[in-house]
Design a protein around this motif. Sequence first.
Motif, PDB file in Angstrom:
ATOM      1  N   GLN A  89       0.823  -1.211   0.000  1.00  0.00           N
ATOM      2  CA  GLN A  89       0.000   0.000   0.000  1.00  0.00           C
ATOM      3  C   GLN A  89       0.858   1.262   0.000  1.00  0.00           C
ATOM      4  O   GLN A  89       0.499   2.262  -0.636  1.00  0.00           O
ATOM      5  CB  GLN A  89      -0.933  -0.017   1.215  1.00  0.00           C
ATOM      6  N   ALA A  90       1.976   1.231   0.702  1.00  0.00           N
ATOM      7  CA  ALA A  90       2.876   2.386   0.692  1.00  0.00           C
ATOM      8  C   ALA A  90       3.444   2.606  -0.711  1.00  0.00           C
ATOM      9  O   ALA A  90       3.546   3.747  -1.180  1.00  0.00           O
ATOM     10  CB  ALA A  90       4.000   2.183   1.704  1.00  0.00           C
ATOM     11  N   LEU A  93       0.525   4.033  -2.930  1.00  0.00           N
ATOM     12  CA  LEU A  93       0.227   5.437  -2.653  1.00  0.00           C
ATOM     13  C   LEU A  93       1.364   6.338  -3.124  1.00  0.00           C
ATOM     14  O   LEU A  93       1.115   7.416  -3.681  1.00  0.00           O
ATOM     15  CB  LEU A  93      -0.015   5.647  -1.156  1.00  0.00           C
ATOM     16  N   LEU A 110       6.877   9.136   3.285  1.00  0.00           N
ATOM     17  CA  LEU A 110       5.625   9.031   4.028  1.00  0.00           C
ATOM     18  C   LEU A 110       5.904   8.947   5.523  1.00  0.00           C
ATOM     19  O   LEU A 110       6.865   8.296   5.945  1.00  0.00           O
ATOM     20  CB  LEU A 110       4.831   7.800   3.583  1.00  0.00           C
ATOM     21  N   LEU A 276      -1.601  10.572   8.475  1.00  0.00           N
ATOM     22  CA  LEU A 276      -0.614  10.348   7.423  1.00  0.00           C
ATOM     23  C   LEU A 276      -0.141  11.690   6.893  1.00  0.00           C
ATOM     24  O   LEU A 276      -0.928  12.626   6.757  1.00  0.00           O
ATOM     25  CB  LEU A 276      -1.228   9.510   6.289  1.00  0.00           C
ATOM     26  N   GLY A 307       4.679   5.155   6.167  1.00  0.00           N
ATOM     27  CA  GLY A 307       4.145   4.227   5.172  1.00  0.00           C
ATOM     28  C   GLY A 307       3.168   3.224   5.754  1.00  0.00           C
ATOM     29  O   GLY A 307       3.042   2.106   5.241  1.00  0.00           O
ATOM     30  N   CYS A 312      -2.295   4.301   4.267  1.00  0.00           N
ATOM     31  CA  CYS A 312      -2.098   4.453   2.820  1.00  0.00           C
ATOM     32  C   CYS A 312      -3.321   3.981   2.040  1.00  0.00           C
ATOM     33  O   CYS A 312      -3.709   4.589   1.028  1.00  0.00           O
ATOM     34  CB  CYS A 312      -0.855   3.688   2.379  1.00  0.00           C
ATOM     35  N   GLN A 316      -5.740   6.354  -0.422  1.00  0.00           N
ATOM     36  CA  GLN A 316      -6.137   6.066  -1.799  1.00  0.00           C
ATOM     37  C   GLN A 316      -7.652   6.121  -1.968  1.00  0.00           C
ATOM     38  O   GLN A 316      -8.161   6.628  -2.978  1.00  0.00           O
ATOM     39  CB  GLN A 316      -5.584   4.712  -2.208  1.00  0.00           C
TER      40      GLN A 316
END
Length: 424
Positions: A89-90, A93, A110, A276, A307, A312, A316
């Motif tokens: 996911q990190a 993103l 991040l 975040l 992250g 993340c 999104q």
Amino acid sequence: MSRTPTVLDGPALWPAQAHLPSVLGRQIVIDRAAGSYLHTVDGRRLFDGTAGLWYANIGHGHPALAEAAREQMLRLETYHVFSRFVNDQAIALGERLAGLSPIADPKVILNSGGSDAIDVACKLARRHWQREGRPGKTVVISREHAYHGLHAFGTSIAGIEVNREGYGTESLVPETVRVPVHDVDALAKTIAELGADTIAAFVTEPVQGTGGVNPPAPGYLEAVQELCRDNDILFVLDEVITGFGRTGTMFAAERYGLQPDLVTFAKGVTSGYAPLGGVLVAPRIWEPFYADGADTPAFRYGATYSGHATACAVAQANLDVLERDGLVARAAELEQLLDTRLAQLAANRPSVAEVRVGGFLGGVTVVDEIRAEDVTDALLDLGFVSRPLRGNNLQISPPFITTDDELVAFVDAIDHVLAEQERG
């Protein structure tokens, strides 16, 4: 003979940014929210005229973000991004943010929020010049009335003096300087006095938020950017508030035609649904750290939740909502309505000293005879949340899903309260 002050009791939680005797016993406990409205434990329904702390851009309680968090937590709540490890996911993103970035071909750092992002950006600015073999370039310049979070670097470069006081030193991190808010000549003079060979970076919000909602004077940011380029100073935009649509473009850098070296972001990247933040980094900064060689330096950034996979995933989903529902364009529409209504307010109310609009961000300065805190308290009684800012200002920054009627009602409520204050 001095008396020992009474120690007040209260909940175990220590409130943030609070003069405790002023808030204990008066705290408003929020237990749920939906759309642009908050609900309190004592049954009140409040219009969120500040989008929390400038972050609830898509409104509260959006099911798509809740579902994104649930699905991600059941699959992988998170895994760190240190050294060889990273989570999917990190990575996803990062690629998406790179595609939206006002910086061409950026790398994306991040972390957990805006204060983290400022801390990393200032450290990276200094690290850049050390790596370049120019160790004298350490000073970070910022503006009066600036707010850049409350980590050590953010506290040190703050232009709101109450956020700098009481720590036993003029600056927690040494070698920081502030210049007047809209004065390009003053910045040029400061650069000449200090010497460009001592200055690492200039950090600024495109539109100052907590400092009173101060949009840039026409041409100011462009002139500052040119000064930085001419003097080999990194130009750092703090888009923690303005990023992800608040100025009617995805980033304020686009609105003002800027090409910064570093951009910090947070708040609107998740609309507050998960903590975040991060930094967008231009190639001139990141490329030396990516060079293939044993002597390539490392930049030692990173927190446990940098992250964070669930954050993340939520980011999104938030970007999906912004894009699918056209909310960045909607923010631009709401700016026009806000500008019109605040101009009318200023014309009608002697108690209004000034109004300012920069994107879907408004500031109302009230005259010294009226306290902004009293106005915001009275607005709460009418069902509207505003916030007193530096300079006896009222904050206006509702979610992007706000209707025209809701925005008009909010400004009308301010007009009503100010009329009462004038009579009182």
